[in-house]
Enzyme design. Structure first.
Site, PDB file in Angstrom:
ATOM      1  N   SER A   1     -24.552  -7.780  52.116  1.00 34.68           N
ATOM      2  CA  SER A   1     -23.647  -6.803  50.836  1.00 34.68           C
ATOM      3  C   SER A   1     -24.078  -7.208  49.545  1.00 34.68           C
ATOM      4  CB  SER A   1     -22.173  -7.175  51.145  1.00 34.68           C
ATOM      5  OG  SER A   1     -21.134  -6.699  50.231  1.00 34.68           O
TER       6      SER A   1
ATOM      7  N   ASP B   1     -23.004  -1.547  45.609  1.00 35.72           N
ATOM      8  CA  ASP B   1     -23.465  -2.860  46.025  1.00 35.72           C
ATOM      9  C   ASP B   1     -24.615  -2.678  47.127  1.00 35.72           C
ATOM     10  OD1 ASP B   1     -21.967  -2.271  48.015  1.00 35.72           O
ATOM     11  OD2 ASP B   1     -21.259  -4.187  48.284  1.00 35.72           O
TER      12      ASP B   1
ATOM     13  N   ASP C   1     -25.210  -3.152  50.220  1.00 35.41           N
ATOM     14  CA  ASP C   1     -25.188  -2.392  51.522  1.00 35.41           C
ATOM     15  C   ASP C   1     -24.285  -1.301  51.274  1.00 35.41           C
ATOM     16  OD1 ASP C   1     -22.461  -3.510  51.076  1.00 35.41           O
ATOM     17  OD2 ASP C   1     -22.207  -3.639  53.305  1.00 35.41           O
TER      18      ASP C   1
ATOM     19  N   ASP D   1     -21.085  -0.553  50.490  1.00 36.01           N
ATOM     20  CA  ASP D   1     -19.508  -0.290  50.976  1.00 36.01           C
ATOM     21  C   ASP D   1     -18.747  -0.460  49.767  1.00 36.01           C
ATOM     22  OD1 ASP D   1     -19.757  -2.982  50.656  1.00 36.01           O
ATOM     23  OD2 ASP D   1     -18.973  -3.360  52.552  1.00 36.01           O
TER      24      ASP D   1
END
Length: 440
Positions: free
Chosen positions: A99, A237, A239, A241
């Site tokens: 993340s 961010d 990743d 999400d």
């Protein structure tokens, strides 16, 4: 005792140290077995970290060794996984990402065949399977490893279909892709919807993910939007999400404000199923005030998007999220989706300028992390508890106080929201000093 590998969002740690190829292979084997399917079809996607290819190979080997077929989706945002599960009927999806963490870290998280992240109980079962791996007989068949061609295009198609009525013609948007998983698909969907797109942090080299860019460093995007004369900016961010926004003046618009815009928009369109929104304890008091005025019920969970999602499922509601930029719209996806969150924001604005937003008025917020000897001692610190109660009474109806222990570090987090900066500063400083005296 069973060791605890899974945290609030999968297994995460320094790649090559905690998160080794051996561990990745073992977790993939155990998770593949737990599907209970004769020849499970397992999707694997990853972000842009240099360790991603190594972990992808290990996970694919584990899936194959357990008798499953591993489908390599390549670099894609985390939210693509549940959408692709729904499209193709995969039995399991594995996402390799840490993340918003720096490149040295990586993580493994799993989505089940229903598109939701695994339950705590299933994760515990996987850990137990990992411990007794040698007890299992070899599978009757070895699975295949192959590419899942067109996975990125399928994700784009899902986005385009859901937001088919959104016309971004004339919009000048700046996107910060954090040198992460959104660097191809985010600019493409905005272009397909008609926007003029400028992109920064879209050249990943394996080590620059989240490095001075993305939603954890959104202030730089504000400067670029203002100086470049762009109409709006969005920062994702690593990743994909999470999303935060920046208006044309350079002001940062956090997840609370984005959720407020979305809630009022969905309610007006009669799409706010259940009539409520799920947020965490960190959500600004101004959000609660705005929703109360609008007649929108608000449910509160502990910090963590998985807890927001669990509450949404239990209530049958569609909208929830966090101040950090996790926006979950269950009518589209079963996890936070940064790109969808950005598009939902523009849909809610309906052509208006983000700088003119009026869904909520944020209260000044102060958050201080106080290092302590024992974070668990907060529960029995009566003087601190009494002071928090007194401060809450002082701010009743005008703001709030939240003092809580960190879940992972020897820290006590002191948060104060008040009508003015001066009052927020004064109350926060008083409580921080007391926590330092009693627990520091």
């Amino acid at each position: 005792m069973t060791r605890k590998l899974f945290g609030t969002d999968g297994v995460r740690g320094v790649a090559g140290e905690l998160l080794t190829a051996e561990l990745a292979l073992g977790l993939a084997q155990a998770a593949t077995r737990k599907t209970g399917v004769a020849r499970p079809q397992v999707l694997i996607v990853r972000d842009t970290r240099e360790s991603g290819e190594m972990l992808q190979a290990a996970v694919a080997a584990g899936v194959s060794a357990a008798g499953g077929d591993a489908l390599l989706g390549g670099v894609l945002p985390t939210p693509a996984a549940p959408l692709l599960i729904g499209r193709y009927g995969f039995d399991l999806a594995v996402v390799l990402s840490a993340s918003h963490n720096p490149f040295q870290d990586n993580g493994i998280k799993f989505f089940a065949g229903d598109g939701y992240k695994l339950s705590d109980e299933t994760e515990l079962q996987i850990e137990r399977e990992l411990e007794r791996a040698e007890e299992h007989e070899a599978p009757s068949q070895i699975g295949h490893v192959r590419e899942c061609r067109g996975a990125g295009e399928d994700y784009l198609r899902e986005l385009h279909t859901h937001f088919a009525e959104l016309d971004l013609s004339g919009l000048d948007v700046l996107l910060d892709c954090a040198n992460g998983a959104t660097h191809r698909v985010a600019p493409e969907i905005f272009r397909r919807l008609g926007a003029t797109v400028t992109v920064i942090a879209d050249r990943p080299d394996g080590r620059n993910i989240n490095a001075g860019c993305g939603s954890t460093h959104v202030e730089q995007l504000g400067v670029r939007v203002r100086e470049g004369g762009h109409g709006v900016g969005f920062a994702f961010d690593g990743d994909g999400d999470r999303v935060l926004a920046v208006d044309r003046s350079g002001a940062v618009v956090d997840g609370d404000e984005l959720m407020a815009l979305a809630a009022l928009h969905l309610r007006e369109r009669e799409r706010l199923n259940g009539g409520g929104v799920v947020v965490t304890v960190m959500t600004n008091y101004g959000f609660h005030s705005a929703m109360e005025r609008a007649g929108v019920e608000v449910a509160i969970t502990q910090v963590g998007d998985r807890y927001v999602l669990e509450d949404l499922r239990e209530r049958g509601w569609v909208l929830g999220g966090e101040q950090s930029g996790h926006i979950i719209d269950m009518s589209f996806n079963r996890t936070g989706d940064g790109i969808a969150g950005a598009l939902l924001t523009l849909e809610a604005l309906a052509g208006r300028d983000l700088v003119e937003r009026d869904a909520m008025a944020k209260l000044p917020q102060r958050l201080v992390n106080v290092r302590v000897r024992d974070r668990g001692a907060l529960e029995s610190a009566k003087e601190v508890s009494d002071a928090v109660s007194a401060a809450d009474a002082q701010l009743e109806g005008r703001g709030r106080v939240l003092v809580r222990s960190s879940g992972t570090e020897p820290l006590v987090r002191v948060m104060v929201e008040a009508p003015t900066d001066d009052e927020a500063d004064e109350v926060c400083a008083r409580l921080v000093a007391l926590v330092e005296l009693e627990l520091g």
